[in-house]
Write a protein that holds these residues in place. Structure first.
Motif, PDB file in Angstrom:
ATOM      1  N   ALA A 112     -28.479  15.415  -6.478  1.00 16.69           N
ATOM      2  CA  ALA A 112     -28.596  14.347  -7.608  1.00 16.69           C
ATOM      3  C   ALA A 112     -29.966  13.829  -7.824  1.00 16.69           C
ATOM      4  CB  ALA A 112     -27.872  13.210  -7.124  1.00 16.69           C
ATOM      5  N   ILE A 113     -31.069  14.036  -6.895  1.00 13.76           N
ATOM      6  CA  ILE A 113     -32.294  13.452  -7.056  1.00 13.76           C
ATOM      7  C   ILE A 113     -32.985  14.614  -8.017  1.00 13.76           C
ATOM      8  CG2 ILE A 113     -34.747  13.483  -6.005  1.00 13.76           C
ATOM      9  CD1 ILE A 113     -33.074  12.159  -3.717  1.00 13.76           C
ATOM     10  N   ILE A 114     -32.726  15.727  -7.694  1.00 16.18           N
ATOM     11  CA  ILE A 114     -33.808  16.856  -8.279  1.00 16.18           C
ATOM     12  C   ILE A 114     -32.885  17.112  -9.934  1.00 16.18           C
ATOM     13  CG2 ILE A 114     -32.452  18.981  -7.658  1.00 16.18           C
ATOM     14  CD1 ILE A 114     -35.207  20.229  -7.724  1.00 16.18           C
ATOM     15  N   THR A 115     -31.806  16.867  -9.887  1.00 14.07           N
ATOM     16  CA  THR A 115     -31.210  16.971 -11.255  1.00 14.07           C
ATOM     17  C   THR A 115     -31.586  15.970 -12.321  1.00 14.07           C
ATOM     18  OG1 THR A 115     -28.941  17.585 -10.125  1.00 14.07           O
ATOM     19  CG2 THR A 115     -28.924  16.854 -12.412  1.00 14.07           C
ATOM     20  N   ALA A 116     -31.793  14.743 -11.865  1.00 13.10           N
ATOM     21  CA  ALA A 116     -32.594  13.600 -12.641  1.00 13.10           C
ATOM     22  C   ALA A 116     -33.871  13.925 -12.982  1.00 13.10           C
ATOM     23  CB  ALA A 116     -32.414  12.367 -12.023  1.00 13.10           C
ATOM     24  N   ALA A 117     -34.563  14.372 -12.011  1.00 11.75           N
ATOM     25  CA  ALA A 117     -35.937  14.919 -12.258  1.00 11.75           C
ATOM     26  C   ALA A 117     -36.100  16.037 -13.130  1.00 11.75           C
ATOM     27  CB  ALA A 117     -36.504  15.305 -11.062  1.00 11.75           C
ATOM     28  N   LEU A 118     -35.320  17.019 -13.233  1.00 12.17           N
ATOM     29  CA  LEU A 118     -35.301  17.960 -14.021  1.00 12.17           C
ATOM     30  C   LEU A 118     -35.400  17.739 -15.390  1.00 12.17           C
ATOM     31  CD1 LEU A 118     -32.723  20.610 -12.718  1.00 12.17           C
ATOM     32  CD2 LEU A 118     -35.310  20.886 -12.708  1.00 12.17           C
ATOM     33  N   ILE A 119     -34.841  16.664 -15.866  1.00 13.20           N
ATOM     34  CA  ILE A 119     -34.682  16.279 -17.256  1.00 13.20           C
ATOM     35  C   ILE A 119     -36.266  15.987 -17.823  1.00 13.20           C
ATOM     36  CG2 ILE A 119     -33.610  14.366 -18.865  1.00 13.20           C
ATOM     37  CD1 ILE A 119     -31.476  14.249 -16.876  1.00 13.20           C
ATOM     38  N   SER A 120     -37.100  15.423 -16.846  1.00 10.43           N
ATOM     39  CA  SER A 120     -38.447  15.013 -17.296  1.00 10.43           C
ATOM     40  C   SER A 120     -39.128  15.888 -18.124  1.00 10.43           C
ATOM     41  CB  SER A 120     -39.137  14.398 -16.106  1.00 10.43           C
ATOM     42  OG  SER A 120     -39.425  15.269 -15.255  1.00 10.43           O
ATOM     43  N   GLY A 121     -38.761  17.245 -17.686  1.00 11.48           N
ATOM     44  CA  GLY A 121     -39.663  18.355 -18.347  1.00 11.48           C
ATOM     45  C   GLY A 121     -39.355  18.227 -19.784  1.00 11.48           C
ATOM     46  N   ALA A 122     -38.259  18.274 -20.108  1.00 14.53           N
ATOM     47  CA  ALA A 122     -37.902  18.186 -21.659  1.00 14.53           C
ATOM     48  C   ALA A 122     -38.247  17.238 -22.724  1.00 14.53           C
ATOM     49  CB  ALA A 122     -36.359  18.179 -21.702  1.00 14.53           C
ATOM     50  N   VAL A 123     -38.944  15.977 -21.736  1.00 12.98           N
ATOM     51  CA  VAL A 123     -39.309  14.690 -22.577  1.00 12.98           C
ATOM     52  C   VAL A 123     -40.847  14.733 -22.155  1.00 12.98           C
ATOM     53  CG1 VAL A 123     -37.130  13.714 -23.098  1.00 12.98           C
ATOM     54  CG2 VAL A 123     -38.485  13.326 -20.963  1.00 12.98           C
ATOM     55  N   ALA A 124     -41.469  15.489 -21.583  1.00 14.16           N
ATOM     56  CA  ALA A 124     -42.763  15.061 -21.166  1.00 14.16           C
ATOM     57  C   ALA A 124     -43.977  14.939 -22.235  1.00 14.16           C
ATOM     58  CB  ALA A 124     -43.386  16.423 -20.158  1.00 14.16           C
ATOM     59  N   ASP A 125     -44.692  14.067 -22.045  1.00  9.01           N
ATOM     60  CA  ASP A 125     -45.926  13.727 -22.643  1.00  9.01           C
ATOM     61  C   ASP A 125     -45.729  12.535 -23.706  1.00  9.01           C
ATOM     62  OD1 ASP A 125     -48.023  15.528 -21.812  1.00  9.01           O
ATOM     63  OD2 ASP A 125     -47.148  17.177 -23.230  1.00  9.01           O
ATOM     64  N   ARG A 126     -44.537  12.066 -23.667  1.00  7.64           N
ATOM     65  CA  ARG A 126     -44.003  11.118 -24.925  1.00  7.64           C
ATOM     66  C   ARG A 126     -42.927  10.056 -24.498  1.00  7.64           C
ATOM     67  NH1 ARG A 126     -41.501  15.877 -25.398  1.00  7.64           N
ATOM     68  NH2 ARG A 126     -39.704  16.145 -26.635  1.00  7.64           N
ATOM     69  N   THR A 127     -42.544   9.997 -23.149  1.00  6.57           N
ATOM     70  CA  THR A 127     -41.785   9.067 -22.668  1.00  6.57           C
ATOM     71  C   THR A 127     -42.104   7.777 -21.989  1.00  6.57           C
ATOM     72  OG1 THR A 127     -40.066  10.922 -22.608  1.00  6.57           O
ATOM     73  CG2 THR A 127     -39.477   8.833 -21.522  1.00  6.57           C
ATOM     74  N   ARG A 128     -41.764   6.696 -22.445  1.00  6.78           N
ATOM     75  CA  ARG A 128     -42.190   5.418 -21.773  1.00  6.78           C
ATOM     76  C   ARG A 128     -41.767   5.377 -20.351  1.00  6.78           C
ATOM     77  NH1 ARG A 128     -44.350   1.376 -24.668  1.00  6.78           N
ATOM     78  NH2 ARG A 128     -44.044   1.485 -27.250  1.00  6.78           N
ATOM     79  N   PHE A 129     -42.572   5.012 -19.504  1.00  7.64           N
ATOM     80  CA  PHE A 129     -42.163   5.178 -17.838  1.00  7.64           C
ATOM     81  C   PHE A 129     -41.203   4.012 -17.566  1.00  7.64           C
ATOM     82  CE2 PHE A 129     -43.127   4.310 -13.573  1.00  7.64           C
ATOM     83  CZ  PHE A 129     -43.019   5.597 -13.073  1.00  7.64           C
ATOM     84  N   GLY A 130     -41.342   2.715 -18.332  1.00  9.71           N
ATOM     85  CA  GLY A 130     -40.390   1.734 -17.977  1.00  9.71           C
ATOM     86  C   GLY A 130     -39.026   2.036 -18.340  1.00  9.71           C
ATOM     87  N   ALA A 131     -38.931   2.967 -19.625  1.00 11.75           N
ATOM     88  CA  ALA A 131     -37.624   3.369 -20.064  1.00 11.75           C
ATOM     89  C   ALA A 131     -37.032   4.492 -18.972  1.00 11.75           C
ATOM     90  CB  ALA A 131     -37.757   3.953 -21.549  1.00 11.75           C
ATOM     91  N   TRP A 132     -37.951   5.236 -18.487  1.00 13.07           N
ATOM     92  CA  TRP A 132     -37.231   6.371 -17.800  1.00 13.07           C
ATOM     93  C   TRP A 132     -36.916   5.477 -16.212  1.00 13.07           C
ATOM     94  CZ3 TRP A 132     -36.291  11.126 -17.191  1.00 13.07           C
ATOM     95  CH2 TRP A 132     -36.315  11.905 -16.100  1.00 13.07           C
ATOM     96  N   LEU A 133     -37.574   4.418 -15.992  1.00 16.65           N
ATOM     97  CA  LEU A 133     -36.894   3.878 -14.774  1.00 16.65           C
ATOM     98  C   LEU A 133     -35.639   3.260 -15.018  1.00 16.65           C
ATOM     99  CD1 LEU A 133     -40.001   1.648 -13.666  1.00 16.65           C
ATOM    100  CD2 LEU A 133     -39.220   3.939 -12.635  1.00 16.65           C
ATOM    101  N   VAL A 134     -35.192   3.023 -16.082  1.00 22.57           N
ATOM    102  CA  VAL A 134     -33.867   2.483 -16.505  1.00 22.57           C
ATOM    103  C   VAL A 134     -32.857   4.022 -16.807  1.00 22.57           C
ATOM    104  CG1 VAL A 134     -32.229   1.410 -18.149  1.00 22.57           C
ATOM    105  CG2 VAL A 134     -34.826   0.228 -17.475  1.00 22.57           C
ATOM    106  N   LEU A 135     -33.418   4.755 -17.402  1.00 24.64           N
ATOM    107  CA  LEU A 135     -32.640   6.061 -17.746  1.00 24.64           C
ATOM    108  C   LEU A 135     -32.185   6.519 -16.552  1.00 24.64           C
ATOM    109  CD1 LEU A 135     -31.808   8.064 -19.772  1.00 24.64           C
ATOM    110  CD2 LEU A 135     -33.824   9.101 -19.520  1.00 24.64           C
ATOM    111  N   VAL A 136     -33.016   6.796 -15.451  1.00 27.25           N
ATOM    112  CA  VAL A 136     -32.585   7.719 -14.290  1.00 27.25           C
ATOM    113  C   VAL A 136     -31.281   7.319 -13.771  1.00 27.25           C
ATOM    114  CG1 VAL A 136     -33.365   8.396 -12.218  1.00 27.25           C
ATOM    115  CG2 VAL A 136     -34.939   8.683 -14.002  1.00 27.25           C
TER     116      VAL A 136
END
Length: 431
Positions: A112-136
């Motif tokens: 489950a951990i690595i599946t969520a982390a994989l998504i970050s590669g698609a949205v690199a360089d432009r995603t708010r970190f605070g929103a990522w903390l909610v999204l995951v």
């Protein structure tokens, strides 16, 4: 009741302990792989997106995720129950097959951990970190957990009822992450300078190191899914090795023919593509099938990563082209190459099993990809409208390392630890 009295197998338990550690190592490996692929101004942000996923997913998995995925079925094979929420009722004497339930739950947690982390590669360089903390954590509960129950949970509609095969995670891991990455790409829009500016990897040695750690950990991912130290684990181990190699070679052959240069990034990407594709099929195909699965993924994915330029979606680090496409290839090819000696039952078309299994695999792929895309797109839209999913233009231009984390990857000697960082000035309007 003790573990010995319950006939727990110490060899199986020892192997799964090692496999769990190997799979957890894949997330730091992914952080290095992704971190090397981005520009220097966002490398720390990429590392953080992976590492924080470890903490976020662990909390929600132990609180409710494991129970909803693997405890009973609420009806229709769609979702499990809350009987083990907070790991209630699970103790050192509890068993899942021949291994402790606590260990099985932890092994599944690392997936489950690595599946969520994989998504970050698609949205690199432009995603708010605070929103990522909610999204995951929300994404884990809304997408990963239900799909995991469909495929591996007791009474799940894909695994137990439809009869589609997925040994180690082509559907819950690769296809959900790839389809979700595509959805978020469309919500966020492309990076500033997409298709105009060169956005080359800033550290290819880091990429290769990350790919090596991923490959190493993948043996735990795939062979560990046998849940025992046995012949099936050995076959999955060898199939994983073989497909990674043919995936690497297939990608390099395409690069040589198309571009005239076999690249370091291509070697790393090809190996990962082969490993992605063999994930669902490593326990269902023969060694020859594994070689073909890896080669097909290396060739097809090397072309698929270029689709983003034609279709105008900015999949920053090729999550769609490698994980979605590779996962689809590996899952569908089970329908061609499934071997009774591996599966103990269903056979693929080329083994004389007819079209039935291939059809079931196709239904599973379409259902999982469609569900993951739709839910993630809706979740992304909600987050974008409520708290903002995309970083500001100033943050993106300056780099998320400095603007979000107040750090840079390569000049700590200049800034000094804890040194104040000058605020980023907003772009001035032209006079």
């Amino acid at each position: 009741m003790t573990l010995a009295a319950a006939h727990a197998d110490t060899g199986d338990t020892a192997w799964l302990l090692a496999a769990t550690a190997l799979v957890l190592l894949m997330t730091p490996g992914l952080a290095l792989f992704y971190g090397g692929m981005v520009r220097a101004k966002s490398v720390l942000n990429m590392l953080m997106m992976s590492f924080v996923s470890i903490a976020l997913v662990t909390v929600v998995w132990l609180a409710a995720g494991y129970s909803l995925a693997f405890t009973g079925d609420l009806g229709g094979g769609l979702l499990g129950g809350l009987g083990n929420a907070g790991m209630a009722g699970v103790n050192p004497a509890s068993l899942h097959g021949t291994v402790p339930t606590l260990l099985f739950a932890t092994f599944q947690l690392t997936f489950a951990i690595i599946t969520a982390a994989l998504i970050s590669g698609a949205v690199a360089d432009r995603t708010r970190f605070g929103a990522w903390l909610v999204l995951v954590p929300v994404w884990t509960l809304l997408v990963y957990v239900p799909v995991t129950h469909w495929v591996w949970g007791p009474g799940g509609w894909i695994g137990a009822k439809l009869g589609a095969l997925d040994f180690a995670g082509g559907l819950p891991v690769e296809i959900t992450s790839g389809a979700s990455g595509l959805a978020l790409c469309l919500v966020l829009g492309p990076r500033l300078g997409f298709k105009k500016d060169a956005m080359r990897p800033h550290s290819l040695p880091m990429v290769m190191l990350g790919a090596g750690l991923l490959w190493f950990g993948w043996f735990g991912f795939n062979a560990g899914s046998a849940l025992g130290a046995n012949g099936l684990a050995a076959a999955a181990f060898l199939n994983t090795m073989a497909a990674g190699c043919t995936g690497l070679l297939g990608w390099l052959l395409v690069e040589q023919k198309r571009d005239g240069h076999p690249t370091t990034l291509g070697a790393a990407s090809g190996a990962v593509a082969g490993l992605v594709a063999i994930t669902p099929s490593c326990g269902t195909v023969s060694l020859l099938g594994a070689l073909v699965v890896g080669l097909a993924a290396g060739v097809v994915c090397s072309y698929a990563v270029g689709w983003k330029f034609r279709l105008n979606f900015d999949d920053s680090l090729d999550v769609v082209g490698v994980h979605l496409v590779g996962g689809v290839i590996g899952t569908l090819l089970i329908g061609l190459f499934a071997d009774r000696a591996m599966t103990g039952g269903p056979e693929g078309l080329l083994s004389g099993g007819g079209l039935g299994l291939l059809g079931r695999q196709l239904v599973a792929v379409l259902a999982v990809a469609g569900y993951a895309f739709a839910v993630t797109y809706g979740l992304g839209k909600v987050l974008d409208r409520t708290m903002g999913l995309r970083a500001s233009e100033d943050e993106e231009r300056t780099g998320l390392d400095l603007t979000v984390h107040a750090e840079t990857a390569y000049d700590h000697g200049v800034l000094g630890h804890g040194a104040p960082v000058a605020p980023v000035r907003k772009a001035e309007s032209p006079a």
